[in-house]
Design a protein around this motif. Structure first.
Motif, PDB file in Angstrom:
ATOM      1  N   ARG A 137       0.831  -1.206   0.000  1.00 24.14           N
ATOM      2  CA  ARG A 137       0.000   0.000   0.000  1.00 24.14           C
ATOM      3  C   ARG A 137       0.866   1.257   0.000  1.00 24.14           C
ATOM      4  NH1 ARG A 137      -5.084   0.171   1.765  1.00 24.14           N
ATOM      5  NH2 ARG A 137      -4.902   2.261   0.853  1.00 24.14           N
ATOM      6  N   TYR A 138       1.972   1.194   0.689  1.00 18.96           N
ATOM      7  CA  TYR A 138       2.899   2.323   0.751  1.00 18.96           C
ATOM      8  C   TYR A 138       4.316   1.785   0.568  1.00 18.96           C
ATOM      9  CZ  TYR A 138      -1.167   4.430   2.974  1.00 18.96           C
ATOM     10  OH  TYR A 138      -2.437   4.869   3.251  1.00 18.96           O
ATOM     11  N   GLN A 155       0.880   7.993  -6.948  1.00 23.13           N
ATOM     12  CA  GLN A 155       0.017   6.885  -6.546  1.00 23.13           C
ATOM     13  C   GLN A 155      -0.314   6.075  -7.794  1.00 23.13           C
ATOM     14  OE1 GLN A 155      -2.892   6.005  -3.332  1.00 23.13           O
ATOM     15  NE2 GLN A 155      -4.236   7.176  -4.676  1.00 23.13           N
ATOM     16  N   LEU A 190      -2.746   3.092  -9.314  1.00 22.62           N
ATOM     17  CA  LEU A 190      -4.011   2.389  -9.108  1.00 22.62           C
ATOM     18  C   LEU A 190      -4.178   1.314 -10.164  1.00 22.62           C
ATOM     19  CD1 LEU A 190      -6.299   5.445  -8.381  1.00 22.62           C
ATOM     20  CD2 LEU A 190      -5.735   3.664  -6.767  1.00 22.62           C
ATOM     21  N   GLY A 205      -8.424  -1.213  -7.276  1.00 22.66           N
ATOM     22  CA  GLY A 205      -7.765  -1.572  -6.041  1.00 22.66           C
ATOM     23  C   GLY A 205      -7.525  -0.334  -5.190  1.00 22.66           C
ATOM     24  N   PRO A 206      -6.982  -0.503  -3.960  1.00 19.95           N
ATOM     25  CA  PRO A 206      -6.797   0.613  -3.041  1.00 19.95           C
ATOM     26  C   PRO A 206      -5.613   1.499  -3.394  1.00 19.95           C
ATOM     27  CG  PRO A 206      -5.989  -1.395  -2.067  1.00 19.95           C
ATOM     28  CD  PRO A 206      -6.626  -1.797  -3.354  1.00 19.95           C
TER      29      PRO A 206
END
Lengths: 115, 117
Positions: free
Chosen positions: A9-10, A88, A90, A107-108
Motif C-alpha cells: 500500500r505504501y 500513486q 491504481l 484496487g486501493p
C-alpha cells in the motif's frame, strides 16, 4: 463486491532500486489497467491488458513495464526508480465484454515515494 | 479527442445541505459517462453511469446525475449530504480502443467534497 488487491500500500525507496507493484483480482476479469494519479490531479492510464499475454501502453508515457502471465495477476515493474516516479498507482479490472460500457473495479492503490 | 472538465476542485458543504458537482465533457463520438468516488486511502468506486435511455441516472448512496447532451454536461447531485460523503469525486468519459476493444476512461481532475457539521 469487487476483489482486487494491491501490495504494498505504501512504499518508500531510494533512487535506482528495482521495484514491482503487485495487483491481483479474484473475479476472473480479462481486462486490467494501471493508472497513475498525482495529488489533486486526474488519473492517467499507463498500461492495460485485455487478456493473458497481451499488454499495451496507455496514454501517459511511463518508464514502467507490465506483464500478464496469469488472468488474475498484473504486476508493474520499475527497473530503476527515480524521484519523478513518485506518485500513486491504481490498478483496475473490468468485467463485461461491452468495452465502452464496462465498469472498472479499482484496487486501493500503492503510494510510491522515491527519495 | 475526448476530454473531461470538472469545474470545481473543492466544494465545501454543510451537512444535510444539497450539493451539485459539475462535469462537462468534450467528445466527437457517442459517449458513456461515469462518476466514481474515492474515499480517503481507498481506490475508486463506481457511483453511477450513463449508457443510454433516461437522462436521469440514479446511483448508490442517494446520488444522481443528469446527462445533458446539448450542454455536454453530466452533473452529479445529492439532495442532502452526510459527513460520510466526504471524498474525492471523479467524472469520466469512456470510449472503446479501436484495435483491441479495451475500454479507455478519460478522467476529470476530481472534485474534493468536504462536508462540515
Amino acid at each position: 463486491e469487487a476483489d482486487i488487491y494491491q501490495t504494498p500500500r505504501y512504499l518508500v525507496i531510494g533512487t535506482g532500486k528495482k521495484i514491482t507493484l503487485e495487483c491481483s483480482q479474484t473475479m476472473g476479469h480479462d481486462k486490467m489497467y494501471w493508472y497513475q494519479q498525482d495529488p489533486g490531479m486526474e488519473l492517467h492510464l499507463i498500461h492495460y491488458s485485455y487478456g493473458v499475454n497481451s499488454t499495451e501502453k496507455g496514454d501517459l508515457s511511463s518508464e514502467s513495464t507490465v506483464s500478464r502471465i496469469r488472468t488474475e495477476h498484473f504486476p508493474l515493474t520499475l527497473e530503476s526508480a527515480r524521484p519523478s516516479h513518485t506518485s500513486q498507482y491504481l490498478c483496475a479490472s473490468s468485467d463485461a465484454p461491452g468495452a465502452s460500457t464496462d465498469t472498472q473495479y479499482f484496487g486501493p492503490g500503492t503510494r510510491l515515494t522515491v527519495l | 479527442a475526448q476530454s473531461v472538465t470538472q469545474l470545481d476542485s473543492q466544494v465545501p458543504v454543510f451537512e444535510e445541505a444539497p450539493v451539485e458537482l459539475r462535469c462537462n465533457y468534450s467528445s466527437s463520438v457517442s459517449v458513456y459517462l461515469f462518476w466514481y468516488v474515492q474515499y480517503p486511502n481507498q481506490g475508486l468506486q463506481l457511483l453511477l453511469k450513463y449508457l443510454s435511455g433516461s437522462t436521469l441516472v440514479k446511483g448508490i448512496n442517494g446520488f444522481e446525475a443528469e446527462f445533458n447532451k446539448s450542454q455536454t454536461s453530466f452533473h452529479l447531485r445529492k439532495p442532502s449530504v452526510h459527513i460520510s460523503d466526504t471524498a474525492e469525486y471523479f467524472c469520466a468519459v469512456s470510449f472503446t480502443h479501436i484495435i483491441q476493444g479495451a475500454q479507455k476512461l478519460v478522467f476529470g481532475q476530481g472534485t474534493r467534497l468536504t462536508i462540515n457539521p
